[in-house]
Write a protein that holds these residues in place. Structure first.
Motif, mmCIF file in Angstrom:
data_model
loop_
_atom_site.group_PDB
_atom_site.id
_atom_site.type_symbol
_atom_site.label_atom_id
_atom_site.label_comp_id
_atom_site.label_asym_id
_atom_site.label_seq_id
_atom_site.Cartn_x
_atom_site.Cartn_y
_atom_site.Cartn_z
ATOM 1 N N ARG A 100 0.714 -1.226 -0.119
ATOM 2 C CA ARG A 100 0.043 0.064 -0.033
ATOM 3 C C ARG A 100 0.967 1.348 0.032
ATOM 4 O O ARG A 100 0.461 2.371 -0.779
ATOM 5 N N SER A 109 -5.198 6.005 -4.994
ATOM 6 C CA SER A 109 -6.155 6.534 -3.872
ATOM 7 C C SER A 109 -6.170 5.225 -3.089
ATOM 8 O O SER A 109 -5.606 3.981 -3.424
ATOM 9 N N LYS A 110 -6.441 5.274 -1.763
ATOM 10 C CA LYS A 110 -6.453 4.332 -0.856
ATOM 11 C C LYS A 110 -7.320 2.978 -0.995
ATOM 12 O O LYS A 110 -6.826 1.990 -0.995
ATOM 13 N N SER A 111 -8.235 3.270 -1.936
ATOM 14 C CA SER A 111 -9.447 2.132 -2.237
ATOM 15 C C SER A 111 -8.473 1.519 -3.293
ATOM 16 O O SER A 111 -8.528 0.246 -3.435
ATOM 17 N N VAL A 112 -7.985 2.240 -4.391
ATOM 18 C CA VAL A 112 -7.181 1.346 -5.387
ATOM 19 C C VAL A 112 -6.006 0.632 -4.856
ATOM 20 O O VAL A 112 -5.870 -0.259 -5.248
ATOM 21 N N ILE A 114 -5.701 -0.430 -1.943
ATOM 22 C CA ILE A 114 -6.357 -1.741 -0.961
ATOM 23 C C ILE A 114 -6.593 -2.965 -2.154
ATOM 24 O O ILE A 114 -6.162 -3.914 -2.011
ATOM 25 N N GLU A 115 -7.367 -2.603 -3.460
ATOM 26 C CA GLU A 115 -7.533 -3.682 -4.115
ATOM 27 C C GLU A 115 -6.415 -4.071 -4.990
ATOM 28 O O GLU A 115 -6.232 -5.288 -5.168
#
Length: 336
Positions: A100, A109-112, A114-115
């Protein structure tokens, strides 16, 4: 992506009087796995360090992903992934944390992030170890994590510098399969340096053999092996019979470089001449301890080009590495 992901012309790197890389030219095709083969100290890692902007060349030019490695180094770094010989992984961080962090550094971004972390850790078989500290990882796991980290930003060109050195056979095969999958599924251009003949033969569509800082052969493995032509006959006899055996074998083909206890020749007409060779040795009263006939290999190609064999060449003194340590591989001010 540029149609030529890597282009180099007359690339040179000097450390004082030592010429580590001596005017090499390279041109890679998009989507290929390119093998850069040679022994320790041949100039492989120095070449990678220049192409990945970690070292400035002493002379020559190169572009990676269409950008100049000196004038547009920042652009190059955004478009490449790099897994060097020694993984620079924080041992106290967890695998997910490292992934991360890398994603954030590339502006995700944080969501990207994580994925992407989940996807890549699964890809390299580290899902179950995702929340463990790196210090608990085996050597093979660290190499796979380092590969995952280098892929976070989906690089156009991936540099793998001797990625399987020190790995056990199972870990090596697993990493090979991941490299194949990455190239096949994503079309990633891969620049692979290795001193393992089998690795280059298994993975690379084309290879270049470097020795003493110079490229001495280049092409696809099949064509390079075909150029050697005759298969190699290897004979082992008692030490006191080696000179006599060598004189007899000279009548059947050209002597080839080999390990000390082995006499090797390029056997004209291959297997059809084996019976005559055995008969001649028997008539001379020579008892053979071992005799084998091998089709041309990359080691034969290397021997033909350099006069010695790559197998076992890790014992060659690594003068380049010593000079790099003395000069400081990241300090280019001394060259100015």
């Amino acid at each position: 992506m540029d149609s030529k992901p890597i282009e180099a012309e007359g690339l040179v790197k000097r450390y004082g009087k030592l010429i580590a890389v001596d005017g090499i030219d390279l041109e890679l095709r998009s989507g290929e796995v390119f093998g850069f083969l040679g022994p320790n100290g041949a100039g492989k890692t120095t070449t990678v360090r220049m192409l990945t902007t970690l070292l400035k060349p002493t002379a020559g030019t190169a572009k990676v992903a269409g950008y100049d490695i000196v004038k547009e180094a920042d652009q190059v770094r955004r478009r490449i992934g790099v897994a060097l010989q020694e993984a620079s992984l924080d041992p106290l961080m967890k695998a997910t944390e490292l992934m991360r962090l890398q994603a954030v550094l590339h502006g995700m971004s944080k969501s990207v992030a994580i994925e992407r972390t989940k996807e890549l850790l699964e890809r390299v078989g580290l899902t179950e170890a995702a929340h463990r500290q790196v210090r608990t990882f085996s050597g093979g796991m660290k190499r796979r994590l380092d590969l995952a980290v280098s892929l976070v930003h989906e690089p156009e060109v991936l540099f793998l510098d001797e990625p399987t050195t020190g790995l056990d056979p199972t870990s090596r095969l697993n990493l090979w399969e991941e490299v194949r999958s990455l190239n096949r599924d994503k079309g990633t251009t891969i620049f692979l340096t290795t001193q393992y003949l089998e690795e280059a033969d298994e993975l690379a569509e084309r290879i270049a053999i470097i020795d003493g800082g110079k490229i001495v052969r280049e092409g696809n493995p099949s064509s390079l092996k075909a150029q050697v032509s005759d298969p190699t006959l290897r004979v082992v006899v008692e030490e006191e019979l080696q000179l006599k055996t060598t004189e007899i074998l000279k009548g059947f083909g050209e002597i080839r470089p080999s390990k000390d206890e082995v006499i090797a020749i390029g056997l004209a007409n291959g297997v059809t001449m084996m019976a005559e060779v055995v008969r001649s040795l028997d008539d001379a009263g020579i008892s053979v301890k071992r005799l084998e006939l091998d089709e041309p290999s990359l080691d034969d190609v290397f021997a033909d080009a350099t006069g010695y064999r790559l197998e076992g060449a890790e014992e060659i003194a690594d003068a380049q590495e010593a000079a790099e340590k003395e000069a400081g591989v990241f300090d280019d001010e001394s060259e100015k």
